[in-house]
Design a protein around this motif. Structure first.
Motif, short mmCIF file in Angstrom:
data_model
loop_
_atom_site.label_atom_id
_atom_site.label_comp_id
_atom_site.label_asym_id
_atom_site.label_seq_id
_atom_site.Cartn_x
_atom_site.Cartn_y
_atom_site.Cartn_z
N LEU A 5 0.83 -1.21 0.00
CA LEU A 5 0.00 0.00 0.00
C LEU A 5 0.86 1.26 0.00
CD1 LEU A 5 -3.00 -0.45 2.46
CD2 LEU A 5 -3.08 0.16 0.05
N GLY B 130 0.88 4.02 -2.90
CA GLY B 130 0.50 5.38 -2.48
C GLY B 130 1.57 6.39 -2.85
N ARG C 57 3.96 10.84 -8.88
CA ARG C 57 4.03 10.90 -10.34
C ARG C 57 3.77 12.31 -10.89
NH1 ARG C 57 -1.65 8.42 -12.68
NH2 ARG C 57 -2.97 9.67 -11.35
N VAL D 183 1.73 6.85 -6.72
CA VAL D 183 0.60 7.63 -7.24
C VAL D 183 0.77 9.11 -6.89
CG1 VAL D 183 -1.89 8.03 -6.96
CG2 VAL D 183 -1.05 5.72 -7.30
N ALA D 184 1.24 9.37 -5.66
CA ALA D 184 1.39 10.76 -5.22
C ALA D 184 2.54 11.46 -5.91
CB ALA D 184 1.57 10.80 -3.71
#
Lengths: 223, 276
Positions: free
Chosen positions: A94, A98, A104, A101-102
């Motif tokens: 996770l 996380g 990028r 995703v944050a």
């Protein structure tokens, strides 16, 4: 006049919660525990529902969902002292996703766009107010960043710039504090809205008596 | 005990009681203080007006028990405006308690405007993972939701046949009282897709969101004040507009307290210096 049970409940709960402002009391504690209990139950049911509809039900057509499902189940290993370490795997998974995703678009959103927003024309011939605003933005950004620059000693002109930086930050903190007050006032207004209803005329005095009695009983050691 | 000591030691229950009184009095007898509409709120109104009819709006309905007092009424005003302009509305919720507020608030508005569920608006319900969840929705809605909140399959909802991901969304409205949300919106909505954003939030989050205005978040409505401004813009004054007198009076009371206690503090410092 028809009795609205929901309205009465809202008055009782709102009065109990507001009573804490004056003195923590048993009635307030009961209502607080009720809220925590209701919320925990609701959270559990909603989460189980989400897990069913987005994880278990589509499993027949999308077998890959088995992976997050197993990882989710592994989270419960934390309940056992012996196998608690197993839950580290889904947590690591996770955290990694996380972070990915944050990060990028973090450069674009928090660096490039922020610089673009600051790189504005200092003088706007059509608007004196906008000119003033843009100058303030430029000074506050430069001075605040300089305040956090530790490579050089903040003396002389550099010291003045750092002081302007801290002053600008104080203005920002002040604005934040004022917004917090706005938030709290808004919350109190709605809370009072629950009380200021027709049935409140009867329920409020009863609640005041009950709360006062509970404070008295607690003080005397009866409860 | 001198006057300065008395002022600095006013019991908290007294301060609280007077605060509640200043808020409650205008609720009984409204004063009618004027409300000026700010540019940040007006920007949101103009964005919705500027959309072509039938545009798709993704709304993160972050209203929950803790935040309903601040953003609840503004969220309803936004929904009313979006639907009344003939746009399509998709509602999602980043917290588990959001769906119950959607089901309580939206059907009456939709019924009033004769909007049909599944065609004009859809409630997809709660999504887990906050930032990751939002990123996944924008990338591919069907990867997060297979059914809506009411249990209907997405393929059975006409609106969801047209909307698959970010490319089909024209506007994102985010109602939140989470301080992390502004940066998440900038990272997941503005930067990768360039979708315009309207943010309705509490006062604390509003301050954090301001640096993103207007390049990444095009409109910010803060707390009850923003909600009241929006209610006036759509000419439907409701709870927020009614509460603005109380807000103004409570601000006046707090300002008065700040001034008095500061004067008392400085006076006391002077007294101590004289004693030395």
């Amino acid at each position: 006049m028809a009795i609205d049970a929901y309205e009465i409940l809202a008055v009782v709960f709102a009065m109990a919660i507001l009573s804490w402002t004056f003195k923590p009391n048993p009635v307030h504690r009961i209502v607080e525990s009720l809220y925590v209990g209701f919320n925990a139950g609701y959270l559990l049911v909603t989460n189980m529902r989400t897990a069913y509809f987005s994880g278990i039900q589509p499993l027949a057509t999308n077998v890959i969902l088995m992976i997050p499902l197993i990882l989710g189940i592994l989270m419960y290993a934390r309940l056992s002292k012996k196998y608690a370490y197993v839950s580290n795997y889904p947590i690591a998974f996770l955290t990694a996703i996380g972070l990915a995703v944050a990060t990028r678009s973090i450069i674009q959103a928090d660096v490039v766009e922020q610089i673009k927003s600051t790189a504005i024309p200092l003088i706007v011939p059509t608007s004196g107010l906008e000119t003033l605003g843009n100058i303030v933005i430029a000074i506050s950004v430069v001075s605040s960043i300089f305040y956090f620059t530790y490579a050089t000693e903040h003396t002389g002109a550099k010291g003045i710039l750092a002081k302007i930086g801290i002053a600008m930050m104080m203005v920002g903190f002040g604005a934040n504090a004022a917004n917090i007050l706005l938030s709290r006032s808004a919350r109190t207004i709605t809370m009072l809205g629950y009380i200021m209803v027709p049935s409140g005329i009867y329920v409020v005095p009863i609640m005041i008596v009950i709360i006062a009695l509970s404070i008295y009983a607690e003080k005397k050691g009866y409860i | 005990m001198g006057l300065s000591d008395r002022i600095l030691n006013i019991p908290i229950p007294v301060v609280s009681f007077l605060m509640i009184l200043t808020i409650a009095l205008p609720m009984v007898t409204p004063i009618g203080l004027p409300i000026k509409i700010g540019s940040m709120t007006k920007a949101g109104y103009d964005i919705i007006l500027g959309l072509s009819e039938g545009s798709v709006v993704l709304m993160s309905y972050g209203v929950s028990p803790a935040g309903v007092t601040e953003v609840g009424t503004g969220a309803k005003a936004l929904v009313y405006h979006v639907l009344s302009e003939g746009h399509k509305l998709i509602l999602v919720g980043p917290a588990v308690d959001n769906p119950m507020f959607v089901e309580k608030d939206i059907p009456p508005i939709a019924n009033m405007l004769n909007k049909q569920y599944g065609i004009d608006w859809v409630h997809l319900g709660y999504y887990a993972g906050v930032e990751m969840g939002l990123a996944a929705i924008l990338s591919d809605i069907s990867s997060v939701y297979t059914t809506d909140h009411r249990g209907n399959k997405l393929q059975d909802l006409p609106l969801m046949q047209e909307v698959k991901g970010a490319a089909d969304i024209d506007l994102h409205i985010c109602v939140t009282f989470s301080a992390d949300m502004p940066s998440q919106l900038a990272r997941q909505v503005a930067a990768p897709y360039g979708i315009p954003i309207i943010l309705l939030c509490d006062g604390v989050t509003g301050t954090i969101a301001t640096p993103y205005y207007p390049t990444q978040i095009q409109s910010i409505m803060m707390s009850m004040r923003g909600s009241a401004e929006y209610e006036l813009l759509i000419k439907r004054p409701a709870e927020a507009t009614g509460g603005m007198d109380s807000i103004s009076l409570s601000y006046l009371y707090l300002t008065l307290l700040l001034v008095i206690t500061n004067i008392a503090t400085f006076y006391k410092r002077g007294e101590k210096k004289e004693e030395r």
